[in-house]
Scaffold this motif. Structure first.
Motif: not given
Length: 753
Positions: A224-242, A326-336
């Motif tokens: 997580m220290e090695q990840l940078n904020n620019r590594s997220q590939p898409s607004e609807r996708a989560p960050p590149p977590l293991l 990702f939680f705020w933008r996707v999971l908590l916005k989907d209404g499910d």
């Protein structure tokens, strides 16, 4: 119990009656002890394998530990008493001696075989945890089970090595006895026992040193220290977590743990490391349309982050902030709302498997899983063969056979049988069937578990050949569709408790529950409760600042005269006051079925918060001992006032009788405040829908306010019991960036009116 043949002459001089009475008493004693042992086995297996929701309660833990400790000594006592050949002699007043030479060789073998089967079950349900030292939860294979297996092996060699040859006692070597089919099966049983123990020890030490398993929290922190904020590939996708594949990449030690040697985007993309964004963005017929499968992989990723918190890393060190957007933008916005709860429930299920399951050390490794399945299949085959082989021994009618002789009268030798041999047969067959069931359960758990699904999905993502092969796609698809409720830890239920028990149940089960101090009932979490909590979470900042109390006086316009109730109060005081008020309003309410969603939410969360104060105060902000004593004091006063019960025909009459009973004598301050608030709410019954709406919002904000906590051990114990709603919310809030409560002073009346 026993039976004997008619003796020849000399009955009046030889002490036959004393001999019969002695042997029948011995037979009764042995069978009684075997019955006790059978009950202990039921307790061990029931709690160990199928009682995960109750295994960690003090009472059931006492039963389990007691059964485990007593089983082998009782069995050893029985075997030592009936094993081998022994002589008994009786003398009467005429100095006539009766000599009995008794043996129970085959019964001894069955009892020892029974002990071997119990050893297999005990090994299957034993918990082995191979984690990071920072987690403090390492549990190696039980040395006690190994010693018990060695002791059982000794008993088999020493006692089961004795055989009968036309009632002439001949000692046969153990190797010679193994030439028989039954002896070979017993030898196979011991091989399976020690193979299982060897497998447990090997898997434990291998997993403990694994960078993908035992040492994974240290690597996750470094990654997580090695990840940078620019590594997220898409607004609807989560960050590149293991997700998986850490063992295939080169890592190096660093001052704060481990990190990958190469961390460029190209290296991350081309190596065998699987991250959640790869799975999420995969456009494939197998996974592209399956949100459920992608969510399982997301839960596995979140489980790795949550392990870092149990390893005492801070939220910042574990990189929780990488996922909250990702939680705020996707999971908590989907209404499910159900989807959000399902993702966190699966996350806690992974955590339960790792910390409290007997199979967690072999889930992630394909080779260890296959080896474990092979051993289980051999165990099943051995048990079925044993039951088949024992069919030829049903002709044995007695457990004990004695050769009786009275030398003084020169009586003819008699062979007497005592006990019913079918008892031993039934016990062995039942235990063999139990072993088959536990082994089949283990095999099914490998196939149907979410661990296997994640491993298959990762393998599918890594291997292009799998994606192109129709056969592979079909096999993977069938396994991914496999589900089994037997392995579902989170039941999606919430405990319910009430201070105002107007009509307490009088059934024996309810009385037993009150005797051992268990919650009154458990209900499925209504969808309305989940929706209300998620809606409150979407506007969490206000509830976090005021613990929900600001909304109620303002929304109900009750005025300044009631706001004093909430000044300088602890959380438990506030929860109990509002719980009592909600219960009174529930009695007064005219609304008929079906109840509104707001009423369902308010009443369920009110009773759940009362349960937390009474049974799980360690998960609340206030001191747990103080919370429990407060609840007991208030509950005692309420029970005393309602001892005569409520007898009314209408809700309004029932309400007036309840308020009158609670107001006729001095009561606890919390109870007084709750009654006064309840009366004020009931006085606005014409605005019933609005009242329930406000109460639903209040209780949703309250449960979100108390959920954040640093009491990791308390939530670990809750997970061990099968999970709590507040623990699920605790994990959810951590992933959205809420990791603690506001320490501001309670809101005053002037702020809310």
């Amino acid at each position: 119990m026993g039976h004997h043949q008619t003796l020849m002459e000399g009955e009046d001089t030889c002490p036959y009656d004393a001999f019969y009475a002695s042997k029948e008493a011995e037979t009764w004693r042995s069978n009684a002890l075997l019955t006790v042992d059978a009950i202990l086995v039921v307790i061990m297996v029931g709690i160990g394998a199928y009682g995960h929701h109750y295994r960690h309660r003090p009472f059931t833990r006492f039963l389990y530990d007691g059964a485990t400790s007593l089983f082998l000594p009782i069995m050893s006592y029985v075997v030592s008493g009936i094993g081998g050949t022994y002589m008994t002699a009786f003398t009467n007043a005429h100095s006539a001696i009766l000599v009995g030479e008794c043996q129970a060789a085959f019964t001894t073998r069955l009892v020892i075989g029974w002990a071997c089967l119990v050893q297999i079950v005990a090994i299957n349900i034993s918990v082995v945890v191979a984690g990071d030292e920072r987690e403090g939860r390492n549990t190696g294979p039980s040395v006690v089970l190994l010693v018990q297996a060695m002791w059982t092996c000794y008993l088999a060699i020493y006692y089961a090595g004795l055989d009968i040859d036309t009632f002439g006692f001949v000692f046969k070597t153990f190797a010679a006895r193994m030439s028989s089919l039954l002896g070979f099966l017993y030898l196979g049983t011991f091989v399976i026992i020690f193979a299982k123990m060897t497998f447990k020890f090997h898997a434990f030490y291998k997993v403990r040193r694994s960078i993908a398993l035992g040492l994974n929290p240290r690597l996750v922190v470094g990654y997580m220290e090695q990840l940078n904020n620019r590594s997220q590939p898409s607004e609807r996708a989560p960050p590149p977590l293991l997700v998986m594949g850490e063992e295939t990449s080169r890592v190096k030690k660093q001052p704060r743990g481990y990190c990958f040697v190469r961390m460029s985007e190209e290296a991350r993309t081309n190596n065998m490391l699987v991250t959640i964004d790869k799975i999420w963005l995969l456009e494939d017929m197998l996974l592209g349309s399956s949100t459920r499968l992608k969510d399982v992989c997301l839960s596995f990723t979140l489980f790795k982050l949550l392990r870092c918190r149990f390893a005492r890393y801070t939220i910042a060190e574990a990189g929780f902030h990488k996922v909250n957007n990702f939680f705020w933008r996707v999971l908590l916005k989907d209404g499910d709302d159900e989807r959000v709860f399902r993702v966190i429930a699966d996350e806690l299920s992974f955590l339960y498997d790792y910390y409290y399951s007997s199979l967690s050390i072999s889930y992630p490794s394909r080779r260890m899983s296959i080896l474990s399945i092979i051993i289980s299949l051999l165990s099943i085959g051995g048990c079925l063969s044993l039951m088949f082989a024992l069919r030829g021994y049903w002709s044995y009618a007695s457990q004990f056979v004695c050769e009786v002789n009275c030398p003084a009268t020169h009586d003819k030798l008699e062979y007497l049988g005592f006990g019913n041999y079918y008892i031993d047969h039934v016990l062995v067959h039942l235990l063999a069937a139990l072993v088959v069931l536990t082994e089949a359960r283990d095999i099914a758990s490998y196939i149907c578990s979410n661990w296997t699904k994640v491993a298959l999905i990762c393998g599918y993502v890594k291997h292009a050949s799998w994606q192109q092969s129709r056969a592979w796609r079909g096999c993977v698809s069938r396994v991914l569709q496999c589900r089994c409720k037997l392995f579902k830890i989170w039941e999606d239920k919430m405990n319910q408790c009430s201070i105002l028990m107007l009509r307490p149940a009088k059934t024996p089960l309810a009385f037993l529950g009150r005797l051992i101090n268990t919650p009154q009932r458990k209900k499925k979490i209504p969808r309305a409760v989940k929706a209300s909590i998620i809606n409150a979470l979407r506007s969490y900042e206000e509830s976090r600042r005021t613990n929900g109390m600001a909304s109620m006086p303002r929304s109900l316009q009750v005025g300044e005269e009631l706001c004093w109730m909430f000044d300088d109060e602890g959380t438990c005081d506030t929860m109990l006051v509002c719980h009592i008020a909600t219960s009174i309003l529930e009695v007064r309410s005219h609304q008929h079925q079906p109840f509104s969603n707001h009423r369902i939410t308010a009443t369920h969360l009110s009773r759940y918060c009362a349960y937390l104060v009474a049974y799980s105060p360690e998960l609340l902000p206030d001191d747990d001992a103080w919370c429990k004593s407060l609840y007991e004091a208030v509950k005692k006063d309420a029970d005393r006032a309602l001892a005569g019960g409520i007898r009314a025909s209408t809700p309004e009459a029932e309400y007036h009788q309840l308020v009158e009973l609670l107001s006729t004598r001095p009561m606890h301050e919390v109870l007084q405040k709750g009654v006064e608030l309840g009366k004020r709410l009931a006085g606005m019954i014409e605005r019933e829908d609005t009242i329930w709406e406000v109460l639903a919002g209040f209780w949703s904000e309250m449960i979100l306010y108390v959920a954040p906590s640093e009491n990791i051990n308390g939530h670990a114990e809750a997970i061990a019991r099968g999970g709590e709603l507040i623990t699920l919310l605790w994990a959810l809030l951590a992933h959205v960036g809420i990791v603690g409560r506001s320490h501001n002073a309670p809101v005053s009346a002037s702020d809310v009116v």
